[in-house]
Write a protein that holds these residues in place. Sequence first.
Motif, PDB file in Angstrom:
ATOM      1  N   PRO A  69     -44.405  42.018 154.634  1.00  0.00           N
ATOM      2  CA  PRO A  69     -43.974  43.136 153.794  1.00  0.00           C
ATOM      3  C   PRO A  69     -44.580  42.985 152.403  1.00  0.00           C
ATOM      4  O   PRO A  69     -45.249  41.981 152.111  1.00  0.00           O
ATOM      5  CB  PRO A  69     -42.455  42.970 153.758  1.00  0.00           C
ATOM      6  CG  PRO A  69     -42.279  41.478 153.808  1.00  0.00           C
ATOM      7  CD  PRO A  69     -43.393  40.957 154.693  1.00  0.00           C
ATOM      8  N   SER A  70     -44.340  43.953 151.537  1.00  0.00           N
ATOM      9  CA  SER A  70     -44.838  43.868 150.164  1.00  0.00           C
ATOM     10  C   SER A  70     -43.781  44.405 149.209  1.00  0.00           C
ATOM     11  O   SER A  70     -42.897  45.165 149.604  1.00  0.00           O
ATOM     12  CB  SER A  70     -46.137  44.672 150.009  1.00  0.00           C
ATOM     13  OG  SER A  70     -45.932  46.035 150.361  1.00  0.00           O
ATOM     14  N   LEU A  71     -43.879  43.997 147.958  1.00  0.00           N
ATOM     15  CA  LEU A  71     -42.913  44.438 146.959  1.00  0.00           C
ATOM     16  C   LEU A  71     -43.444  45.675 146.240  1.00  0.00           C
ATOM     17  O   LEU A  71     -44.592  45.702 145.791  1.00  0.00           O
ATOM     18  CB  LEU A  71     -42.667  43.320 145.949  1.00  0.00           C
ATOM     19  CG  LEU A  71     -41.514  43.560 144.969  1.00  0.00           C
ATOM     20  CD1 LEU A  71     -40.165  43.498 145.695  1.00  0.00           C
ATOM     21  CD2 LEU A  71     -41.551  42.523 143.848  1.00  0.00           C
ATOM     22  N   VAL A  72     -42.608  46.698 146.148  1.00  0.00           N
ATOM     23  CA  VAL A  72     -42.957  47.913 145.406  1.00  0.00           C
ATOM     24  C   VAL A  72     -42.138  47.904 144.114  1.00  0.00           C
ATOM     25  O   VAL A  72     -40.915  48.051 144.145  1.00  0.00           O
ATOM     26  CB  VAL A  72     -42.650  49.186 146.217  1.00  0.00           C
ATOM     27  CG1 VAL A  72     -43.021  50.429 145.408  1.00  0.00           C
ATOM     28  CG2 VAL A  72     -43.398  49.171 147.546  1.00  0.00           C
ATOM     29  N   ILE A  73     -42.807  47.697 142.995  1.00  0.00           N
ATOM     30  CA  ILE A  73     -42.118  47.561 141.707  1.00  0.00           C
ATOM     31  C   ILE A  73     -41.953  48.931 141.043  1.00  0.00           C
ATOM     32  O   ILE A  73     -42.930  49.628 140.788  1.00  0.00           O
ATOM     33  CB  ILE A  73     -42.891  46.615 140.777  1.00  0.00           C
ATOM     34  CG1 ILE A  73     -43.039  45.233 141.430  1.00  0.00           C
ATOM     35  CG2 ILE A  73     -42.189  46.503 139.419  1.00  0.00           C
ATOM     36  CD1 ILE A  73     -43.917  44.278 140.668  1.00  0.00           C
ATOM     37  N   ARG A  74     -40.677  49.265 140.805  1.00  0.00           N
ATOM     38  CA  ARG A  74     -40.378  50.530 140.131  1.00  0.00           C
ATOM     39  C   ARG A  74     -39.501  50.244 138.913  1.00  0.00           C
ATOM     40  O   ARG A  74     -39.711  49.250 138.221  1.00  0.00           O
ATOM     41  CB  ARG A  74     -39.742  51.509 141.118  1.00  0.00           C
ATOM     42  CG  ARG A  74     -40.648  51.864 142.306  1.00  0.00           C
ATOM     43  CD  ARG A  74     -40.095  53.050 143.089  1.00  0.00           C
ATOM     44  NE  ARG A  74     -40.973  53.406 144.202  1.00  0.00           N
ATOM     45  CZ  ARG A  74     -40.739  53.085 145.484  1.00  0.00           C
ATOM     46  NH1 ARG A  74     -39.630  52.404 145.792  1.00  0.00           N
ATOM     47  NH2 ARG A  74     -41.578  53.450 146.435  1.00  0.00           N
ATOM     48  N   GLU A  75     -38.527  51.094 138.635  1.00  0.00           N
ATOM     49  CA  GLU A  75     -37.814  51.017 137.369  1.00  0.00           C
ATOM     50  C   GLU A  75     -36.552  50.166 137.393  1.00  0.00           C
ATOM     51  O   GLU A  75     -36.085  49.738 136.340  1.00  0.00           O
ATOM     52  CB  GLU A  75     -37.428  52.438 136.923  1.00  0.00           C
ATOM     53  CG  GLU A  75     -38.607  53.350 136.732  1.00  0.00           C
ATOM     54  CD  GLU A  75     -38.207  54.804 136.591  1.00  0.00           C
ATOM     55  OE1 GLU A  75     -39.038  55.591 136.119  1.00  0.00           O
ATOM     56  OE2 GLU A  75     -37.056  55.153 136.946  1.00  0.00           O
ATOM     57  N   SER A  76     -35.969  49.939 138.565  1.00  0.00           N
ATOM     58  CA  SER A  76     -34.626  49.335 138.615  1.00  0.00           C
ATOM     59  C   SER A  76     -34.583  47.861 138.228  1.00  0.00           C
ATOM     60  O   SER A  76     -33.516  47.257 138.175  1.00  0.00           O
ATOM     61  CB  SER A  76     -34.019  49.512 140.014  1.00  0.00           C
ATOM     62  OG  SER A  76     -34.794  48.810 140.982  1.00  0.00           O
ATOM     63  N   CYS A  77     -35.757  47.277 137.970  1.00  0.00           N
ATOM     64  CA  CYS A  77     -35.811  45.882 137.498  1.00  0.00           C
ATOM     65  C   CYS A  77     -36.307  45.781 136.064  1.00  0.00           C
ATOM     66  O   CYS A  77     -36.489  44.682 135.543  1.00  0.00           O
ATOM     67  CB  CYS A  77     -36.688  45.034 138.404  1.00  0.00           C
ATOM     68  SG  CYS A  77     -35.944  44.675 139.988  1.00  0.00           S
ATOM     69  N   GLY A  78     -36.586  46.935 135.459  1.00  0.00           N
ATOM     70  CA  GLY A  78     -37.035  46.915 134.076  1.00  0.00           C
ATOM     71  C   GLY A  78     -38.521  47.021 133.897  1.00  0.00           C
ATOM     72  O   GLY A  78     -39.023  47.099 132.788  1.00  0.00           O
ATOM     73  N   ILE A  79     -39.259  47.030 135.045  1.00  0.00           N
ATOM     74  CA  ILE A  79     -40.706  47.168 134.977  1.00  0.00           C
ATOM     75  C   ILE A  79     -41.106  48.314 135.893  1.00  0.00           C
ATOM     76  O   ILE A  79     -40.808  48.303 137.082  1.00  0.00           O
ATOM     77  CB  ILE A  79     -41.435  45.889 135.411  1.00  0.00           C
ATOM     78  CG1 ILE A  79     -41.106  44.737 134.458  1.00  0.00           C
ATOM     79  CG2 ILE A  79     -42.934  46.104 135.463  1.00  0.00           C
ATOM     80  CD1 ILE A  79     -41.746  43.430 134.832  1.00  0.00           C
ATOM     81  N   ASP A  80     -41.768  49.304 135.384  1.00  0.00           N
ATOM     82  CA  ASP A  80     -42.223  50.452 136.173  1.00  0.00           C
ATOM     83  C   ASP A  80     -43.702  50.276 136.478  1.00  0.00           C
ATOM     84  O   ASP A  80     -44.553  50.606 135.653  1.00  0.00           O
ATOM     85  CB  ASP A  80     -41.993  51.746 135.401  1.00  0.00           C
ATOM     86  CG  ASP A  80     -42.363  52.985 136.212  1.00  0.00           C
ATOM     87  OD1 ASP A  80     -42.650  52.820 137.391  1.00  0.00           O
ATOM     88  OD2 ASP A  80     -42.356  54.093 135.642  1.00  0.00           O
ATOM     89  N   ASN A  81     -44.002  49.708 137.674  1.00  0.00           N
ATOM     90  CA  ASN A  81     -45.369  49.431 138.093  1.00  0.00           C
ATOM     91  C   ASN A  81     -46.094  48.555 137.088  1.00  0.00           C
ATOM     92  O   ASN A  81     -47.255  48.736 136.835  1.00  0.00           O
ATOM     93  CB  ASN A  81     -46.144  50.737 138.299  1.00  0.00           C
ATOM     94  CG  ASN A  81     -45.609  51.482 139.506  1.00  0.00           C
ATOM     95  OD1 ASN A  81     -45.172  50.890 140.486  1.00  0.00           O
ATOM     96  ND2 ASN A  81     -45.631  52.806 139.435  1.00  0.00           N
TER      97      ASN A  81
END
Length: 343
Positions: A331-343
């Motif tokens: 699998p892979s991690l999709v980084i969005r806003e809910s962790c404080g970093i948007d891509n």
Amino acid sequence: MAITTKDLAKLANVSQSTVSRSLNDSPMIPEKTKKRIKKIAEEHGFQFNSHARSLAANKTYTIGVILPETLFDSRVDTHFKSWQNELLESLERLEFDVIISFFQNRFTKKNNIKRLIAAKKIDGLIILEPSLDDETINVLEKTDVPFVFCKYIPPFYQAKEVDFVCVDQFKGGYIATEHLIKLGHQKILCISANNVGGEFELRTEGFKAALINNNIQYDEEMLIYGNETFQSGYELILNHLEKVKDVTAIFAQNDLMALGAIQALKESGFNVPQDIAVVGFDDIDLCTCYKPYLTTVHQPTKEIAALTCKRLIEKIESTEPVAKLKLEISPSLVIRESCGIDN
């Protein structure tokens, strides 16, 4: 010499299976294509026996897809719909018809795997049901019909050589947790579920391993269980507010629970991600429907579906015994806003 479907395929510049499907009026073939092929067949005096192809090859060109009974619960079908759709698309691309069924008839309780095999309606099976009874296992062990397990592997087959295609759930749990740790989080609450199939257990093991490998002590009090739904994630947060106050991040082991948790956090006065970061798992469409957009672990369902179908067709078309193969896709991690970093 009589013209064959192979000859027609060359004349029409299509595959031989497209010719046969067109002459059989398959709904999978566009009407324009069917009319063109039928016209070519008529012009060349082709006499089509509608049963000839299947009888000659002893095939139905139909695949049975057995879906998990958890789909009866409309609250958790969002994720499974993507698996179902990807499998259907892959099989259609390969020009196979599909019979979709559950493990058993919801009304008569009759075994659908046994029925499909006994009726000789299918050339192969793709099974997404995580739990099989002794009767079904007995049928599968005796049948010549090829089958591939997708997503889940029933307990009986875990220690056996069997065809199985899945996502590396352990790695998914690991990378989700590791991402939070790299962002500086030490106190992480994990929301899991007690379900059949083992996926959540593997995600939990990945969660634990990431903590240990980063010199963070695992606290069993920081692992709580729900039931895979939005409502469950919502209620878990409200019922464990004292624990929530002590953490800076939450790893919810599916997206619906993650979204429910975020809603409960907002109602309880927490800001996401400023106060508490949240990571989900699955990467369903709803991840980008509500703010903040959800950071999550992406399961490559399209790739899994394609590999599953490719593997099954290889087994169907092979004239020699094919060695069993277990494929585990990362699998892979999709980084969005809910962790404080948007891509």
